[in-house]
Design a protein around this motif. Structure first.
Motif, short mmCIF file in Angstrom:
data_model
loop_
_atom_site.label_atom_id
_atom_site.label_comp_id
_atom_site.label_asym_id
_atom_site.label_seq_id
_atom_site.Cartn_x
_atom_site.Cartn_y
_atom_site.Cartn_z
N ASN A 237 47.61 -11.52 24.09
CA ASN A 237 48.20 -10.18 24.06
C ASN A 237 49.19 -9.96 22.93
O ASN A 237 49.59 -8.84 22.65
N SER B 296 35.55 -5.38 26.99
CA SER B 296 36.13 -5.60 25.67
C SER B 296 37.58 -6.02 25.76
O SER B 296 38.03 -6.93 25.05
N ARG B 297 38.35 -5.36 26.63
CA ARG B 297 39.77 -5.69 26.77
C ARG B 297 39.97 -7.13 27.24
O ARG B 297 40.89 -7.80 26.81
N LYS C 282 34.62 -6.97 19.94
CA LYS C 282 35.90 -7.26 20.58
C LYS C 282 35.86 -8.49 21.48
O LYS C 282 36.91 -9.02 21.83
#
Length: 628
Positions: free
Chosen positions: A584, A267-268, A303
């Motif tokens: 990010n 997911s990240r 995500k």
């Protein structure tokens, strides 16, 4: 993997041209028929006697994807009077990569001929394909002989050569020898816990993965898990090996445990293809997808940018658990589908499932992202007065964020002041971001000072305040903040974006200088800018809060990491292939406007996940409705 796109420094010597650039007639070939015509012409003119020209002919017919012709490549190589090391490596690699055992044996025979000839010394690019052929053929005796030559040439410390040596012993089932090499490299050299350069780090991760895979292949899951748990850094491959190994050996509970561990990592990164593989593997091996694993899958798909896939998973799950409802409502909120999130919340209540505090966080987030202030107030009051839940700091954070986005800054600050707990950095950053968005410098300074006291080493408050000063032309204020940051050694987080192509994650930073396809990416960025300008696009230089001229501001916007990622995606995929990017930081207004036009010009659906939410760009529009 970092990416590049930057002009070389002034005065720097230009890099030597790649050999392929010297022979554009070869580069333009689209088939072996084209190449044979060029080859014939070179034979006629005598150009083929140039070692570089012959090497490029060989490279084309030996290594070109879907166009290779090994028989022709071998004939070209045999006609070379004195092939250089590049040509030897090319033909050996081509033969070693064949699926045919006899052809792989031919690679080993050719390597022996190269060594016996003595005219050309093997280098770091020679040994990996030779070791690969030994591994695939199970020729450990020959592999050991090659190992001796590697040591003699002083290449046993090269990351690529070493990983192929270890893999050769692993695939030949000689784990003892593999471990000796691994132990020397990782343990005795102090590789664990030691600071290393990026290439060394990546090489060591490969070695760990090869060893874990070797123990799995031998059926020693205990040794594999022990080594896996000791890994200082894991890659996608690491998880793949352990999950598949556990499932293949009937350790289904361990496999489920691994799934639940790896899904947040996927997911990240936004690695959708890997996520799909994990899901498919679970189904294929009969692992029950209950509310816990199902909720993790829902969260992962959301995500990773595929809310439609998340909805499909949700429909197949039992609806008694609040976990699954929380996951799907949160996913819809993240994708800006506020109406759907509210509808699912109502359906959950009608089905008899009592909303949890997590469900209210999800629905309040949906209201915040869509500007539904009155609906948000209603949900917040119902949570307290009807359901009887005590608001957590996350609920207050959603409300402050919602008021801030809607320009109700005084109401946001009042709620923050009257909270029954001290605000954390998340809430303060939300209000500070709103102050920046709506130009309230006075409140922004006040909130920034509180944030600096709470998190003195967090760059966010300093950068936000600096940007607010810059937007008003207060360069003295900007200078003061930057000086303070320098004195405290506080550094701004660089913009960074990721794009997944064929299961591989590529990372791009602002003005990076490391990607091998830099020139192609730069050319695509120039093409994008040209096409967008023809549609009336003009870079929004108000987003560049630097005291420089307009040209420099435009250049800074040109190299934002998400634009570089999109350019790389465009040159690396077929037309109309969707692109998925993760970032990010919050996407800036200029990049947002550019993405809308790029999706239209190149007919590409583009999904960008920034720090706050998802943006789905298609046909010149974004699902956020320009409210983010």
């Amino acid at each position: 993997m970092n990416s590049t796109v930057c002009a070389p420094a002034a005065g720097a010597a230009p890099p030597p041209p790649h050999p392929s650039a010297l022979f554009p007639q070869i580069t333009r070939c689209r088939s072996m028929a084209d190449l044979k015509q060029v080859h014939a012409h070179m034979i006629k003119t005598g150009d083929v006697r140039d070692p570089l020209a012959a090497a490029e002919i060989l490279r084309f017919c030996a290594l070109s994807a879907r166009r290779r012709d090994l028989r022709y490549a071998r004939a070209v190589f045999d006609q070379m009077r004195r092939p250089n090391c590049f040509s030897w490596n090319t033909i050996i690699r081509a033969l070693a990569e064949s699926d045919d055992d006899a052809t792989q044996l031919e690679a080993l025979a050719l390597f022996r001929e190269m060594v016996r000839g003595g005219d050309v010394e093997p280098n770091a690019f020679t040994f990996p394909p030779v070791l690969k052929a030994c591994a695939r053929l199970g020729r450990v005796k020959e592999g050991r002989q090659v190992h001796g030559m590697v040591a003699k040439c002083g290449l046993d410390g090269d990351e690529f050569v070493l990983s192929n040596l270890v893999r050769m012993y692993v695939l030949c089932g000689v784990m003892e020898d593999a471990y000796v090499l691994f132990d020397e490299r990782i343990v005795r050299s102090g590789g664990v816990g030691k600071k290393m350069n990026l290439r060394r780090q990546e090489g060591d991760v490969v070695l760990w993965n090869v060893m874990v895979d070797g123990y799995v292949r031998m059926g020693d899951l205990e040794a594999a898990r022990e080594l896996f748990d000791k890994m200082p850094q894991r890659s996608v491959v690491s998880w793949n090996v352990m999950i598949s190994g556990s499932a293949q050996h009937g350790l289904f509970m361990e496999a489920v445990e691994m799934f639940l561990s790896v899904l947040p990592a996927i997911s990240r990164l936004g690695a959708l293809e890997l996520g799909k593989w994990v899901h498919l593997y679970a189904e294929k091996d009969g692992i029950e997808i209950d509310d816990i694993l199902g909720s993790a899958l829902l969260d992962m798909y959301s995500k990773c940018g595929s809310i439609e896939k998340a909805l499909q998973v949700f429909e197949a799950l039992p609806k008694e658990s609040a976990k699954t409802w929380n996951a799907i409502i949160g996913g819809l909120a993240m994708h800006g589908r506020a109406k759907d999130a509210l509808d699912y919340f109502s359906t959950m209540e009608r089905s008899g499932v009592t909303p949890s505090d997590v469900a209210y966080i999800a629905v309040l987030t949906a209201c915040s992202h869509a500007g539904l202030v009155e609906e948000g107030r209603s949900f917040f009051n119902d949570m307290i007065n009807v359901v009887g839940l005590e608001p957590r700091i996350e609920h207050y954070g959603c409300m402050v964020d919602m008021f801030g986005r809607a320009a109700l800054l005084d109401e946001a600050e009042e709620l923050l002041q009257n909270m029954p707990m001290e605000p954390d950095d998340v809430i303060l950053k939300a209000l500070l971001g709103a102050c920046k968005m709506h130009g309230n410098i006075e409140m922004g300074e006040r909130i920034a000072q509180r944030l600096m006291k709470l998190s003195p080493n967090d760059s966010g408050s300093y950068v936000a305040l600096s940007n607010m000063f810059a937007s008003r032309g207060n360069w003295e204020g900007v200078s003061d903040i930057r000086l303070k940051m320098k004195e405290m050694d506080i550094r701004k987080d660089p913009g960074c974006s990721w794009i997944e192509l064929d299961g591989t994650i590529y990372e791009f930073q602002v003005e990076d200088e490391a990607h091998p396809r830099a020139k192609e990416i730069h050319s695509m960025l120039e093409e994008i800018t040209s096409k967008l300008r023809s549609l009336g696009y003009s870079p929004n230089t108000t987003q560049v809060l630097l005291n420089v001229d307009e040209k420099e501001k435009e250049s800074a916007l040109h190299y934002h990491s998400e634009k570089i990622a999109v350019a790389f995606g465009l040159i690396s995929t077929r037309p109309k292939t969707p692109l998925r990017i993760a970032k990010n930081l919050r996407i800036c207004e200029d990049c947002h406007a550019a993405m809308k036009l790029i999706s239209k010009v190149y007919e590409r659906p583009i999904t960008v996940r920034d720090r706050k939410r998802f943006h789905h760009f298609q046909d010149g529009f974004c699902t956020c409705g320009d409210f983010w």
